[in-house]
Design a protein around this motif. Sequence first.
Motif, PDB file in Angstrom:
ATOM      1  N   LEU A  52       0.850  -1.192   0.000  1.00 48.22           N
ATOM      2  CA  LEU A  52       0.000   0.000   0.000  1.00 48.22           C
ATOM      3  C   LEU A  52       0.888   1.245   0.000  1.00 48.22           C
ATOM      4  CD1 LEU A  52      -2.971   1.053   0.289  1.00 48.22           C
ATOM      5  CD2 LEU A  52      -2.517   1.176   2.753  1.00 48.22           C
ATOM      6  N   TRP A  53       0.640   2.133  -0.948  1.00 46.99           N
ATOM      7  CA  TRP A  53       1.476   3.335  -1.099  1.00 46.99           C
ATOM      8  C   TRP A  53       0.732   4.503  -0.464  1.00 46.99           C
ATOM      9  CZ3 TRP A  53       2.620   7.520  -4.877  1.00 46.99           C
ATOM     10  CH2 TRP A  53       3.989   7.860  -4.889  1.00 46.99           C
ATOM     11  N   MET A  54       1.192   4.930   0.707  1.00 47.99           N
ATOM     12  CA  MET A  54       0.474   5.932   1.494  1.00 47.99           C
ATOM     13  C   MET A  54       0.992   7.337   1.196  1.00 47.99           C
ATOM     14  SD  MET A  54      -0.254   4.117   5.161  1.00 47.99           S
ATOM     15  CE  MET A  54       1.409   4.382   5.772  1.00 47.99           C
ATOM     16  N   ILE A  55       0.071   8.231   0.949  1.00 45.47           N
ATOM     17  CA  ILE A  55       0.389   9.627   0.654  1.00 45.47           C
ATOM     18  C   ILE A  55      -0.285  10.499   1.700  1.00 45.47           C
ATOM     19  CG2 ILE A  55       0.116  11.490  -1.037  1.00 45.47           C
ATOM     20  CD1 ILE A  55      -0.111   9.258  -3.175  1.00 45.47           C
ATOM     21  N   TYR A  56       0.492  11.361   2.316  1.00 40.22           N
ATOM     22  CA  TYR A  56      -0.052  12.315   3.277  1.00 40.22           C
ATOM     23  C   TYR A  56      -0.017  13.719   2.670  1.00 40.22           C
ATOM     24  CZ  TYR A  56      -0.045   8.798   7.016  1.00 40.22           C
ATOM     25  OH  TYR A  56      -0.297   7.682   7.790  1.00 40.22           O
ATOM     26  N   GLU A  57      -0.930  14.558   3.123  1.00 45.19           N
ATOM     27  CA  GLU A  57      -1.143  15.874   2.509  1.00 45.19           C
ATOM     28  C   GLU A  57       0.087  16.775   2.562  1.00 45.19           C
ATOM     29  OE1 GLU A  57      -4.289  19.562   3.152  1.00 45.19           O
ATOM     30  OE2 GLU A  57      -4.856  17.554   3.777  1.00 45.19           O
ATOM     31  N   SER A  58       0.994  16.503   3.483  1.00 50.53           N
ATOM     32  CA  SER A  58       2.184  17.343   3.620  1.00 50.53           C
ATOM     33  C   SER A  58       3.180  17.152   2.490  1.00 50.53           C
ATOM     34  CB  SER A  58       2.864  17.045   4.962  1.00 50.53           C
ATOM     35  OG  SER A  58       3.096  15.655   5.095  1.00 50.53           O
ATOM     36  N   GLY A  59       2.940  16.172   1.612  1.00 51.76           N
ATOM     37  CA  GLY A  59       3.838  15.959   0.487  1.00 51.76           C
ATOM     38  C   GLY A  59       4.698  14.726   0.604  1.00 51.76           C
ATOM     39  N   THR A  60       4.413  13.877   1.593  1.00 49.85           N
ATOM     40  CA  THR A  60       5.196  12.656   1.772  1.00 49.85           C
ATOM     41  C   THR A  60       4.558  11.534   0.952  1.00 49.85           C
ATOM     42  OG1 THR A  60       3.935  12.211   3.794  1.00 49.85           O
ATOM     43  CG2 THR A  60       6.069  13.280   4.037  1.00 49.85           C
ATOM     44  N   LEU A  61       5.291  11.032  -0.043  1.00 50.62           N
ATOM     45  CA  LEU A  61       4.810   9.970  -0.919  1.00 50.62           C
ATOM     46  C   LEU A  61       5.470   8.658  -0.533  1.00 50.62           C
ATOM     47  CD1 LEU A  61       5.099  11.778  -4.392  1.00 50.62           C
ATOM     48  CD2 LEU A  61       3.238  11.892  -2.732  1.00 50.62           C
ATOM     49  N   GLY A  62       4.653   7.614  -0.322  1.00 50.70           N
ATOM     50  CA  GLY A  62       5.187   6.317   0.068  1.00 50.70           C
ATOM     51  C   GLY A  62       5.699   6.287   1.492  1.00 50.70           C
ATOM     52  N   ALA A  63       5.058   7.034   2.383  1.00 48.52           N
ATOM     53  CA  ALA A  63       5.468   7.040   3.789  1.00 48.52           C
ATOM     54  C   ALA A  63       5.222   5.672   4.416  1.00 48.52           C
ATOM     55  CB  ALA A  63       4.708   8.117   4.557  1.00 48.52           C
ATOM     56  N   SER A  64       6.114   5.257   5.300  1.00 52.47           N
ATOM     57  CA  SER A  64       5.963   3.978   6.001  1.00 52.47           C
ATOM     58  C   SER A  64       6.414   4.150   7.455  1.00 52.47           C
ATOM     59  CB  SER A  64       6.777   2.882   5.314  1.00 52.47           C
ATOM     60  OG  SER A  64       8.135   3.288   5.146  1.00 52.47           O
ATOM     61  N   PRO A  65       5.662   4.933   8.233  1.00 46.50           N
ATOM     62  CA  PRO A  65       6.076   5.242   9.603  1.00 46.50           C
ATOM     63  C   PRO A  65       6.060   4.009  10.504  1.00 46.50           C
ATOM     64  CG  PRO A  65       3.818   5.967   9.225  1.00 46.50           C
ATOM     65  CD  PRO A  65       4.358   5.544   7.890  1.00 46.50           C
ATOM     66  N   ASP A  66       6.948   3.994  11.496  1.00 49.51           N
ATOM     67  CA  ASP A  66       6.992   2.898  12.466  1.00 49.51           C
ATOM     68  C   ASP A  66       5.927   3.067  13.541  1.00 49.51           C
ATOM     69  OD1 ASP A  66       9.111   1.601  11.229  1.00 49.51           O
ATOM     70  OD2 ASP A  66      10.600   2.847  12.262  1.00 49.51           O
ATOM     71  N   ALA A  67       5.443   4.286  13.715  1.00 47.25           N
ATOM     72  CA  ALA A  67       4.378   4.573  14.679  1.00 47.25           C
ATOM     73  C   ALA A  67       3.369   5.495  14.014  1.00 47.25           C
ATOM     74  CB  ALA A  67       4.956   5.232  15.933  1.00 47.25           C
ATOM     75  N   LEU A  68       2.171   5.555  14.567  1.00 43.48           N
ATOM     76  CA  LEU A  68       1.158   6.413  13.985  1.00 43.48           C
ATOM     77  C   LEU A  68       1.588   7.874  14.062  1.00 43.48           C
ATOM     78  CD1 LEU A  68      -2.166   4.876  15.366  1.00 43.48           C
ATOM     79  CD2 LEU A  68      -1.155   4.595  13.100  1.00 43.48           C
ATOM     80  N   PRO A  69       1.535   8.602  12.957  1.00 40.56           N
ATOM     81  CA  PRO A  69       1.927  10.016  12.987  1.00 40.56           C
ATOM     82  C   PRO A  69       0.941  10.845  13.797  1.00 40.56           C
ATOM     83  CG  PRO A  69       0.939   9.450  10.881  1.00 40.56           C
ATOM     84  CD  PRO A  69       1.101   8.157  11.618  1.00 40.56           C
ATOM     85  N   LEU A  70       1.471  11.865  14.451  1.00 36.97           N
ATOM     86  CA  LEU A  70       0.623  12.745  15.263  1.00 36.97           C
ATOM     87  C   LEU A  70      -0.067  13.797  14.396  1.00 36.97           C
ATOM     88  CD1 LEU A  70       3.005  13.264  18.316  1.00 36.97           C
ATOM     89  CD2 LEU A  70       1.092  11.659  18.098  1.00 36.97           C
ATOM     90  N   SER A  71       0.531  14.111  13.255  1.00 39.83           N
ATOM     91  CA  SER A  71      -0.034  15.104  12.348  1.00 39.83           C
ATOM     92  C   SER A  71       0.581  14.870  10.973  1.00 39.83           C
ATOM     93  CB  SER A  71       0.275  16.531  12.824  1.00 39.83           C
ATOM     94  OG  SER A  71       1.648  16.835  12.619  1.00 39.83           O
ATOM     95  N   ILE A  72       0.072  15.584   9.963  1.00 39.04           N
ATOM     96  CA  ILE A  72       0.664  15.442   8.633  1.00 39.04           C
ATOM     97  C   ILE A  72       2.077  16.024   8.592  1.00 39.04           C
ATOM     98  CG2 ILE A  72      -1.540  15.406   7.412  1.00 39.04           C
ATOM     99  CD1 ILE A  72      -1.015  18.356   6.670  1.00 39.04           C
TER     100      ILE A  72
END
Length: 255
Positions: A52-72
Amino acid sequence: MTATAEPLPFTADEVMTVAASRALADGTACFVGIGLPSTAANLARRTHAPGLWMIYESGTLGASPDALPLSIGDGELAETADTVVPVTEVFNYWLQAGRIDTGFLGAAQIDRFGNINTTVIGDYAAPKVRLPGAGGAPEIAASCGRVIVIVRQSRRTFVERVDFTTSFGHGSGPGDRERLGLRGAGPVQVITDLGVLEPDPRTRELVLTRLHPGATAEQAREATGWDLAVSPDLAATPEPDPDELAVLRSLTGRG
């Protein structure tokens, strides 16, 4: 003596999140919002959809964080992304050009045609409550291949008509999206803590098509501000399996 049902080994929120994660296919691009959408997407990536290729509004393409992000703006999104691009490029090149398969949205209000309000409760000029606003949600609702909404079900949230249309769903019925030239299919599923609603193919009105474990159709109707139609083929959501629950609880700090 009346027997009482054994408590379920998971919560309604866990069933909702697992159901939302299962709606995401491996290898697809998903525009992810913070909160419940982010939890569901990260669960999917750790279980059945590693591609799954995750895109967040801040401009991060293909993010794969180890923990849930607190914000974009969470630094881990940028550190783990395939690349980081300007926000304008996310919207102009990726979203508006139709390159994102699925958009995940939440809602403060949602109506029978899947229109979403995250702007104000009450009259716009003199609101009872001023909400966080639109962000990128209107563009996500307009241009993603499909939209999945994840939101807890109550009469306060599921209203006959939204007080303000922040993100366009199916307008007032069939043909409205096409008349506005909107690229995407709009909301295809609304996943709640009670079940799943989907637009009727003919009227585009949301219909209850699936119930989560422990929930009833009457509960769903009572938690809805319009006369909620129930599918004659009402299905049951499969229970979360132990692996899904373990990963979800590790993400949310409950494991």
